[in-house]
Design an enzyme around this catalytic site. Structure first.
Site, PDB file in Angstrom:
ATOM      1  N   SER A 251      38.481  47.604  43.660  1.00 25.57           N
ATOM      2  CA  SER A 251      39.163  48.302  44.752  1.00 25.57           C
ATOM      3  C   SER A 251      40.674  48.362  44.543  1.00 25.57           C
ATOM      4  O   SER A 251      41.369  49.096  45.226  1.00 25.57           O
ATOM      5  CB  SER A 251      38.851  47.629  46.080  1.00 25.57           C
ATOM      6  OG  SER A 251      39.156  46.260  46.015  1.00 25.57           O
ATOM      7  N   LYS A 252      41.163  47.555  43.601  1.00 21.57           N
ATOM      8  CA  LYS A 252      42.592  47.635  43.308  1.00 21.57           C
ATOM      9  C   LYS A 252      42.917  48.937  42.615  1.00 21.57           C
ATOM     10  O   LYS A 252      44.060  49.365  42.544  1.00 21.57           O
ATOM     11  CB  LYS A 252      42.996  46.465  42.388  1.00 21.57           C
ATOM     12  CG  LYS A 252      43.216  45.169  43.129  1.00 21.57           C
ATOM     13  CD  LYS A 252      44.696  44.839  43.242  1.00 21.57           C
ATOM     14  CE  LYS A 252      44.969  43.601  44.081  1.00 21.57           C
ATOM     15  NZ  LYS A 252      44.601  42.367  43.385  1.00 21.57           N
ATOM     16  N   ARG A 253      41.886  49.537  42.015  1.00 25.48           N
ATOM     17  CA  ARG A 253      42.126  50.749  41.242  1.00 25.48           C
ATOM     18  C   ARG A 253      42.008  51.973  42.131  1.00 25.48           C
ATOM     19  O   ARG A 253      41.249  52.023  43.064  1.00 25.48           O
ATOM     20  CB  ARG A 253      41.105  50.860  40.101  1.00 25.48           C
ATOM     21  CG  ARG A 253      40.998  49.616  39.259  1.00 25.48           C
ATOM     22  CD  ARG A 253      42.331  49.076  38.811  1.00 25.48           C
ATOM     23  NE  ARG A 253      43.021  49.960  37.887  1.00 25.48           N
ATOM     24  CZ  ARG A 253      43.154  49.717  36.599  1.00 25.48           C
ATOM     25  NH1 ARG A 253      42.653  48.634  36.084  1.00 25.48           N
ATOM     26  NH2 ARG A 253      43.801  50.576  35.842  1.00 25.48           N
TER      27      ARG A 253
END
Length: 492
Positions: A251-253
């Site tokens: 989800s950081k991406r």
RNA sequence: GGCCCCAUCGUCUAGUGGCCCAGGAUGUCACCCUUUCAAGGUGAAGACACGGGUUCGAGUCCCGUUGGGGCUACCA
């Protein structure tokens, strides 16, 4: 049993969010409970217009129907958190009256300075509780002159908070490490900590199933429930989805990033665009962090509902196994009826700018069904069916292994001659005739068929040759073979 | 840095002290089928991170190490 999915409408729905929603939904459906959608829009600066609608449409697309939500209503509404802010405000002030929370007048600048100073001394950062023990008169003075305060929770300074997570068991945290978290922001909106708790209580949520990123704030939530004197729901922390290289959470991406030259999909919408079936994505996601008792990995969602149990959730984070999605998508495509597959492929044929001949499409579908892993494979492999003209294949492509231009030319001319006698192609008859021809010419069927395939489809790989020729019709086949003959003559 | 979580084939997983010299799936490779590609069939290679305990016996329990991840906002 009542569970909820509570995304914040700050952008497109992420695949990790979809997975969290899915597990909640499976749990609710397994227990015959309720699945609720609640929008957590308390951060006014991060709101992205249209994302609430987008999230709801993604849930619909992936078949995660909710029993209560912003657009479906329900008896515990409103389901948009900002519409509940008065309730949050009152509950925050109730805590202040009880002595469980206190107003804090510190400016952002002071907070930043305190943090910087602490860090420079090698201490853990955090609020220094400057306003925790203000006197009545100090408070009154600040109230008159100072900025609008936030409300902070009064954390116990000593001892331990022991919390319970449904898949990890009992966890312990030292209170001394815990912060006096902000519950109500100076704009009057609650933070997540306060809002989710108040709403989960008001909506009678029985199980809070969320991503394990929330684990560190569980002791805060635990203490908050105690301060409110209310019964806690069961907390369940789901493992996080990791990047394909195992570095960092997915989800950081953001959307559309590539890794090792390969596109990595992260948004719910991107999986649709890539030609994945919702059934396949749902099946795929179910297998990450959860498994069937009999270890099946390809199964209808009803089976997952039937067997879904929290005790089968694996606590370990997992890398996103994309290759399995391709496999499952192929399996699900083969599971589709011919009509259903045609319906799903049709828009893509149009989108590719091809001429949509529906009768022909219906004939091609059965040839393609077992050859597809993505819906896009249809256009890629069978696009030539829907073009008047194909690019003339190179002589090099027409000439098969251990053949030369002259031999290939002879073969194609002979085949062309035989084809000339037909005014329709019967694939079985044509195949028999061509097999005989190969024998007469003293070449292998693969050599003859290969040249014909390239001539007629423009491709080295295609659906079965004679079925293809039957659908294309004798006229198109003759024309394309003629062009190949010309190409070979030029070569010779 | 501090706190917390996690640790079985490349990857997703089964495994809750003896049924495990670890099973399945995917991917890879080989073979069969075969007009290409698929699909299907058969087979192969491939893992309990490490070190200590506990126990008659440990992948399974405990401790440590290592590695990975998360959190550390008036974001969620």
């Amino acid at each position: 049993m009542r569970v909820r999915f509570a995304p914040s409408p700050t952008g497109p729905l992420h695949i990790g969010g979809l997975r969290t929603a899915l597990f909640n939904w499976l749990f609710a459906r397994h227990h015959g409970g309720h699945f609720i959608l609640r929008l957590e829009d308390t951060d006014q600066r991060r709101l992205v217009s249209g994302s609430a609608e987008h999230i709801m449409s993604m849930l619909r697309h992936y078949g995660l129907d909710y029993d209560e939500g912003p657009d479906t209503g329900g008896t515990f509404g409103p389901y948009v958190q900002s519409e509940r802010r008065e309730r949050h405000f009152r509950r925050a002030h109730w805590l202040v009256q009880q002595g469980a929370a206190y107003p804090c007048y510190c400016s952002a600048e002071r907070l930043a300075a305190v943090n910087a100073e602490k860090r420079s001394r090698g201490q853990p950062s955090g609020y220094d509780r400057h306003c925790r023990e203000l006197s009545q008169s100090q408070r009154a003075a600040l109230e008159a002159t100072g900025p609008r305060p936030v409300i902070r929770f009064r954390m116990p300074l000593e001892g331990q908070t022991s919390v319970q997570d449904a898949i990890r068991g009992e966890l312990h945290f030292d209170n001394a490490r815990l912060q006096d978290a902000v519950l109500l922001k100076s704009d009057g909106f609650p933070t997540y900590h306060l809002a989710h708790l108040v709403d989960d209580h008001d909506m009678q949520i029985s199980h809070v199933m969320r991503s394990s990123e929330w684990l560190p704030s569980l002791p805060l939530h635990w203490q908050l429930w105690q301060a409110f004197g209310q019964e806690r729901p069961v907390y369940v922390h789901l493992p996080v989805l990791l990047n394909p290289n195992g570095k960092g959470k997915l989800s950081k991406r953001h959307a559309g990033f590539t890794q090792n030259g390969k596109q990595v999909l992260v948004l719910a919408q991107e999986f649709i665009d890539a030609g994945y079936l919702p059934e396949a994505v749902r099946n795929f996601l179910t297998n990450i962090g959860w498994s069937m008792p009999d270890e099946r990995e390809f199964f209808p969602v009803e089976a997952a509902i039937e067997d879904f149990e929290l005790r089968r959730v694996n606590p370990a984070d997992s890398v996103f196994p994309v290759e399995k999605l391709d496999w499952l998508n192929g399996m699900w495509i083969r599971e589709l009826s011919l009509k259903d597959l045609a319906d799903r492929v049709r828009p893509l044929v149009l989108e590719a700018g091809l001429e949509l001949d529906d009768a022909r499409l219906r004939k091609v579908i059965p040839l393609m069904r077992e050859r597809m892993r993505s819906l896009h494979d249809f256009v890629a492999m069978a696009g030539f069916f829907f073009r008047d003209r194909i690019d003339d294949p190179e002589a090099e492509a027409i000439i098969q292994r251990r053949m030369d231009a002259a031999g290939t030319l002879r073969a194609l001319q002979a085949a062309r001659q035989r084809l000339g006698r037909h005014d329709r192609v019967d694939c079985a008859a044509l195949e028999a005739e061509m097999r005989a021809l190969a024998q007469e010419l003293g070449i292998k069927v693969g050599q003859l068929f290969g040249s014909l395939r390239v001539a007629v489809t423009g491709q080295r790989v295609s659906p079965p040759l004679f079925e293809t020729m039957e659908i294309l019709g004798p006229e198109t086949c003759r024309e394309r073979i003629d062009r190949a003959i010309v190409t070979l003559q030029r070569q010779a």
